[in-house]
Design a protein around this motif. Structure first.
Motif, PDB file in Angstrom:
ATOM      1  N   ARG A 247       0.883  -0.957  -0.088  1.00  0.00           N
ATOM      2  CA  ARG A 247      -0.083   0.022  -0.053  1.00  0.00           C
ATOM      3  C   ARG A 247       0.824   1.451  -0.048  1.00  0.00           C
ATOM      4  N   PHE A 248       0.182   2.400  -0.298  1.00  0.00           N
ATOM      5  CA  PHE A 248       1.051   3.504  -0.306  1.00  0.00           C
ATOM      6  C   PHE A 248       1.270   4.047   1.204  1.00  0.00           C
ATOM      7  N   LEU A 249       2.443   4.600   1.397  1.00  0.00           N
ATOM      8  CA  LEU A 249       2.752   5.096   2.726  1.00  0.00           C
ATOM      9  C   LEU A 249       1.749   6.294   3.204  1.00  0.00           C
ATOM     10  N   THR A 250       1.259   6.481   4.165  1.00  0.00           N
ATOM     11  CA  THR A 250       0.704   7.690   4.617  1.00  0.00           C
ATOM     12  C   THR A 250       1.409   8.902   4.810  1.00  0.00           C
ATOM     13  N   GLU A 251       0.977  10.123   4.883  1.00  0.00           N
ATOM     14  CA  GLU A 251       1.943  11.084   5.030  1.00  0.00           C
ATOM     15  C   GLU A 251       2.343  11.307   6.229  1.00  0.00           C
ATOM     16  N   VAL A 252       1.674  10.707   7.387  1.00  0.00           N
ATOM     17  CA  VAL A 252       2.262  10.805   8.572  1.00  0.00           C
ATOM     18  C   VAL A 252       3.591   9.749   8.577  1.00  0.00           C
ATOM     19  N   GLU A 253       3.414   8.572   7.903  1.00  0.00           N
ATOM     20  CA  GLU A 253       4.312   7.487   7.783  1.00  0.00           C
ATOM     21  C   GLU A 253       5.663   8.253   7.191  1.00  0.00           C
TER      22      GLU A 253
END
Length: 261
Positions: A247-253
């Motif tokens: 999955r895509f990384l989240t902005e937080v990650e």
């Protein structure tokens, strides 16, 4: 934006590769061939073509992947399946793995088209921590743990490893933990005698020598039978991802990783 950066962030190829494409006349800007990688373009209004096809700007991408055992961390291999075989529905041109995991190692692997991001995470002087969960045949006493934590020789003529962190989770004999251990790696267990000592735990290192975790544990008498990377810097593997899923990384990650480096 520089033309080579635009192409690299649009899944045409890695920065070094797209520079070659540009210099060889494979790229047009607004209908004209451009051979200078550093030329500035407007990604919103200019029309960029590579080999006659219009390139759509996608920007930087970051994937988290839960790598299963049995796959090579490479784009292609003549003998084995690779981690890229799981991305058949995604355009992976210009996207590359960040570091690597051994064929039989599972867990957290990142993919991106951001070369600077990769360099910062993998650059040895940055000391980015990577944590692995392991099961091993053998035992770890206080002296063994101290050696791992302070640095240990893992090969003839090699320098000491950098200080590591070791956290033992379980220790005992095989018959106590046989239902928790991955059976496919236990060919060295004598099925008639379940008194083989075993140990599990987490080892955190801040460098990336070849087979480093296995070699460190081997240096204190432990033979790794299962290995899984569970974190890089402040980023934890999303355990809801099945093996082989991404999955895509989240902005937080992403921000957690950027704070790490």
């Amino acid at each position: 934006m520089r033309l080579d950066k635009f192409l690299a962030e649009s899944s045409v190829g890695r920065r070094k590769k797209v520079r070659t494409y540009i210099k060889e006349g494979m790229v047009k800007v607004n209908g004209d061939v451009v051979t200078e990688p550093a030329v500035e373009i407007n990604e919103s209004s200019d029309v960029i073509e590579y080999l006659g096809k219009v390139v759509t700007y996608t920007g930087k991408v970051y994937y988290m992947f839960n790598k299963p055992a049995g796959y090579i961390t490479a784009r292609k291999d003549k003998v084995h399946k690779t981690v890229f075989d799981f991305f058949n529905d995604v355009n992976m041109n210009g996207i590359f793995h960040v570091g690597r995991l051994d064929k039989d190692t599972e867990g957290l692997l990142l993919f991106t088209n951001d070369g600077e991001f990769e360099h910062q995470l993998m650059y040895p002087q940055k000391h980015v921590e990577k944590t692995y969960f392991f099961w091993a045949l053998g035992s770890l006493d206080e002296e063994d743990r101290k050696q791992l934590e302070q640095g240990i020789y893992i090969g003839k003529g090699k320098i000491l490893t950098k200080p590591a962190k070791i956290e033992v989770q379980k220790c005992g004999i095989y018959k106590e933990f046989k239902h928790e251990m991955p059976a496919r790696n236990l060919h060295n267990i004598d099925s008639d005698q379940y008194n083989q000592p075993v140990v599990s735990g987490y080892l955190t290192i801040s460098e990336g020598r070849k087979h480093q975790v296995k070699r460190m544990l081997k240096a204190v008498g432990c033979y790794v039978v299962y290995l899984k990377r569970v974190s890089i810097g402040g980023l934890l593997l999303d355990e809801s991802l099945e093996k082989g899923q991404y999955r895509f990384l989240t902005e937080v990650e992403i921000q957690k990783l950027l704070l790490t480096i």
